[in-house]
Enzyme design. Structure first.
Site, PDB file in Angstrom:
ATOM      1  N   ARG A   1       0.855  -1.189   0.000  1.00 15.93           N
ATOM      2  CA  ARG A   1       0.000   0.000   0.000  1.00 15.93           C
ATOM      3  C   ARG A   1       0.890   1.237   0.000  1.00 15.93           C
ATOM      4  O   ARG A   1       1.690   1.428   0.924  1.00 15.93           O
ATOM      5  CB  ARG A   1      -0.898  -0.006   1.235  1.00 15.93           C
ATOM      6  CG  ARG A   1      -1.713   1.243   1.349  1.00 15.93           C
ATOM      7  CD  ARG A   1      -2.633   1.274   2.572  1.00 15.93           C
ATOM      8  NE  ARG A   1      -3.253   2.567   2.590  1.00 15.93           N
ATOM      9  CZ  ARG A   1      -3.379   3.361   3.659  1.00 15.93           C
ATOM     10  NH1 ARG A   1      -2.976   2.961   4.849  1.00 15.93           N
ATOM     11  NH2 ARG A   1      -3.913   4.549   3.545  1.00 15.93           N
TER      12      ARG A   1
ATOM     13  N   HIS B   1      -3.268  10.812   0.738  1.00 20.29           N
ATOM     14  CA  HIS B   1      -2.643  10.638   2.048  1.00 20.29           C
ATOM     15  C   HIS B   1      -2.034  11.998   2.426  1.00 20.29           C
ATOM     16  O   HIS B   1      -0.833  12.121   2.631  1.00 20.29           O
ATOM     17  CB  HIS B   1      -1.614   9.511   2.011  1.00 20.29           C
ATOM     18  CG  HIS B   1      -1.354   8.858   3.344  1.00 20.29           C
ATOM     19  ND1 HIS B   1      -1.473   7.507   3.571  1.00 20.29           N
ATOM     20  CD2 HIS B   1      -0.968   9.385   4.533  1.00 20.29           C
ATOM     21  CE1 HIS B   1      -1.173   7.223   4.834  1.00 20.29           C
ATOM     22  NE2 HIS B   1      -0.853   8.351   5.445  1.00 20.29           N
TER      23      HIS B   1
ATOM     24  N   GLU C   1      -7.732   8.285   6.385  1.00 21.29           N
ATOM     25  CA  GLU C   1      -8.011   8.898   7.677  1.00 21.29           C
ATOM     26  C   GLU C   1      -8.656  10.282   7.595  1.00 21.29           C
ATOM     27  O   GLU C   1      -8.029  11.299   7.935  1.00 21.29           O
ATOM     28  CB  GLU C   1      -6.724   8.973   8.512  1.00 21.29           C
ATOM     29  CG  GLU C   1      -6.087   7.612   8.750  1.00 21.29           C
ATOM     30  CD  GLU C   1      -4.964   7.648   9.784  1.00 21.29           C
ATOM     31  OE1 GLU C   1      -4.465   8.735  10.101  1.00 21.29           O
ATOM     32  OE2 GLU C   1      -4.595   6.570  10.282  1.00 21.29           O
TER      33      GLU C   1
ATOM     34  N   ASN D   1      -7.292   1.823   9.967  1.00 23.23           N
ATOM     35  CA  ASN D   1      -5.980   1.858  10.620  1.00 23.23           C
ATOM     36  C   ASN D   1      -6.204   1.820  12.118  1.00 23.23           C
ATOM     37  O   ASN D   1      -7.122   2.466  12.631  1.00 23.23           O
ATOM     38  CB  ASN D   1      -5.243   3.154  10.268  1.00 23.23           C
ATOM     39  CG  ASN D   1      -5.093   3.358   8.766  1.00 23.23           C
ATOM     40  OD1 ASN D   1      -5.218   2.413   7.990  1.00 23.23           O
ATOM     41  ND2 ASN D   1      -4.822   4.587   8.356  1.00 23.23           N
TER      42      ASN D   1
ATOM     43  N   TYR E   1      -4.108   1.946  15.971  1.00 22.81           N
ATOM     44  CA  TYR E   1      -2.875   2.102  16.742  1.00 22.81           C
ATOM     45  C   TYR E   1      -3.069   1.978  18.243  1.00 22.81           C
ATOM     46  O   TYR E   1      -2.214   1.427  18.927  1.00 22.81           O
ATOM     47  CB  TYR E   1      -2.214   3.445  16.419  1.00 22.81           C
ATOM     48  CG  TYR E   1      -1.615   3.460  15.037  1.00 22.81           C
ATOM     49  CD1 TYR E   1      -0.347   2.936  14.812  1.00 22.81           C
ATOM     50  CD2 TYR E   1      -2.334   3.940  13.948  1.00 22.81           C
ATOM     51  CE1 TYR E   1       0.192   2.895  13.534  1.00 22.81           C
ATOM     52  CE2 TYR E   1      -1.799   3.908  12.671  1.00 22.81           C
ATOM     53  CZ  TYR E   1      -0.538   3.383  12.461  1.00 22.81           C
ATOM     54  OH  TYR E   1      -0.003   3.333  11.198  1.00 22.81           O
TER      55      TYR E   1
ATOM     56  N   GLU F   1      -3.425  -0.184   8.208  1.00 26.05           N
ATOM     57  CA  GLU F   1      -2.216   0.215   8.957  1.00 26.05           C
ATOM     58  C   GLU F   1      -2.317  -0.330  10.377  1.00 26.05           C
ATOM     59  O   GLU F   1      -3.374  -0.252  11.006  1.00 26.05           O
ATOM     60  CB  GLU F   1      -2.092   1.744   9.095  1.00 26.05           C
ATOM     61  CG  GLU F   1      -1.739   2.473   7.840  1.00 26.05           C
ATOM     62  CD  GLU F   1      -1.636   3.996   8.064  1.00 26.05           C
ATOM     63  OE1 GLU F   1      -1.338   4.440   9.190  1.00 26.05           O
ATOM     64  OE2 GLU F   1      -1.875   4.717   7.079  1.00 26.05           O
TER      65      GLU F   1
END
Ligand code: FCB
Length: 448
Positions: free
Chosen positions: A77, A121, A166, A298, A300, A355
């Site tokens: 990606r 992005h 995002e 994504n 985290y 991600e």
């Protein structure tokens, strides 16, 4: 047989983005983006670091694709820099910029690696910011034109597309907090930006499909587990708000449920909607909910919240729990819970993690290697969470580790390192870390 075997055909990938790795900001007709301007504005990034050179991937992509092949990567990606392709955001196409992505896609395909291209992005052409940026509706139409141009040119090689990365970060980090480009601090503008980023996604899906029949398209949202500090109704309401602000505000409209009513009420009460939801025009919600081929997100960390005077004045608590180099809490359980929620509440049929990864500043050791056991432990725990979710029936079809290379971590500059590959930014030497060898084994075994 691995202890945690993944389903046959599970997609093992890694991710990067254009401004974080490419460098070559003035080459072959690339125009400036909001990140060029922001990073060159004194005080905006740590030590004034910019992406001018980054990993010099623009010149070294062949070496980097060879690393991917060594890793056994099945999918990569990356993102396409809008100002390389349309230097003014709209209008004349820059063939030389487009050709870079053609060469990159060809190099990947030669090695049997499937390209997944993200179209946005965060590197908006400055001319579009100067015309109003994401708070302006026209930016969504400009994005759709750009998406159509790129899909028409590269759709013969690239079949998998991610529209926007995002939208929470695009709108809130960029326009509410100003920690990211373009550095504005204006919550009503940020909410307008969030709507236009979602609208751009929906228009983009349609433009890509029209230009490249057979394309598979999705969006990459970012989710954070929002956990109340206690069981009190007030803390639980703070977590409700946080989840609405960060997760549901984006997820619900993409899934066809419109904007969450509780959040519209709170935003109105907070004075964040001076002219109501005037930016939402008839038809927008159905455009945003255009069916996609997969759903990506994504992940985290989590945030623990306690009530403030009003839901939008909640407090984030910093518990004494293990943290990453970014200061983010390590919380794999949140990934499991989010996966289950996407499956049970939203019935999403094909889910990708676009991600997941961790920053640690592990040095090059005396033996010339980088012993990043903490990254291996982090990835392992998160993959076990994925495995549990799959066992519970969640249709998770792939996982993209962030990131292949140490790179330019936005406002943190080069002070964070997320890579499986260490990059010496003075010499551009690449050293695969221990986690690289570990991930190679995971991919080869299709499990842990
Ligand atoms: C995500 C971004 C990515 C990278 C990681 C650490 O929010 O999409 O570019 O910065 O965080």
């Amino acid at each position: 047989m691995p202890a945690y075997a993944f389903p046959p055909g599970f997609i093992w990938g890694a991710a990067t983005s254009a401004y974080q790795i490419e460098g070559a900001v003035d080459e072959d007709g690339r125009g400036p983006s909001i990140w060029d301007r922001f990073s060159h504005t004194p005080g905006k990034t740590r030590d004034g670091h910019t992406g001018d050179v980054a990993c010099d991937h623009y010149h070294r992509y062949q070496e980097d694709v060879a690393l991917m092949a060594d890793l056994g990567l099945q999918a990569y990606r990356f993102s396409i820099a809008w100002p390389r392709v349309l230097p003014q955001g709209r209008g004349p196409l820059n063939q030389a910029g487009l050709d870079f992505y053609r060469r990159l896609a060809d190099a990947l395909l030669e090695r049997g690696i499937t390209p997944y291209a993200t179209l946005y992005h965060w590197d908006l052409p400055v001319s579009l910011e100067d015309a109003g940026g994401w708070p302006a509706r026209d930016t969504a139409y400009a994005f759709a034109e750009y998406a159509g141009v790129v899909a028409a040119a590269l759709g013969d090689r690239i079949r998998h597309w991610i529209t926007i990365n995002e939208p929470w970060c695009v709108s809130m980090l960029g326009y509410q907090f100003g920690e990211h480009a373009p550095g504005r601090q204006d919550m009503p503008a940020a909410i307008a930006a969030s709507h236009h980023a979602l609208l751009a996604h929906g228009l983009g899906v349609q433009a890509i499909r029209a230009a490249a029949p057979g394309a598979e398209v999705g969006i990459a949202l970012n989710f954070e587990a929002a956990v109340p500090a206690s069981d009190s109704p007030a803390d639980r309401d703070a977590a409700r708000y946080r989840d609405g602000y960060y997760n549901r505000w984006f997820l619900d409209p993409v899934c066809g449920h419109g904007y969450p009513g509780d959040m519209i009420a709170d935003y109105r009460a907070a004075g964040y909607l001076p002219r109501g939801m005037h930016v939402v025009r008839p038809g927008d919600l159905s455009t945003i909910a255009t069916p996609t081929d997969f759903f990506a997100f994504n992940y985290y960390s989590r945030v623990v919240v306690a009530a403030g005077p009003q839901p939008w004045q909640l407090r984030e608590l910093r518990l004494d729990t293990p943290r990453t180099g970014m200061g983010w809490e390590i919380y794999p359980e949140g990934l499991y819970k989010i996966l289950l929620r996407l499956y049970s509440h939203y019935s999403l049929p094909r889910i990708l993690i676009s991600e997941n990864g961790v920053s640690y500043l592990d040095p090059v050791a005396a033996d010339g290697r980088v012993h990043d056991e903490r990254r291996i432990a982090f990835l392992r725990e998160h993959l076990i969470a994925c495995h549990r979710a799959i066992q519970a029936g969640v249709p998770l079809i792939g996982y993209f580790q962030w990131s292949l290379l140490d790179n330019y971590e936005w406002a943190w500059g080069y002070h964070q390192r997320f890579g499986l590959v260490h990059v010496d930014f003075a010499t551009q030497q690449r050293i695969p870390k221990d986690s690289f060898a570990w991930y190679r084994d995971v991919i080869a075994a299709n499990g842990l």
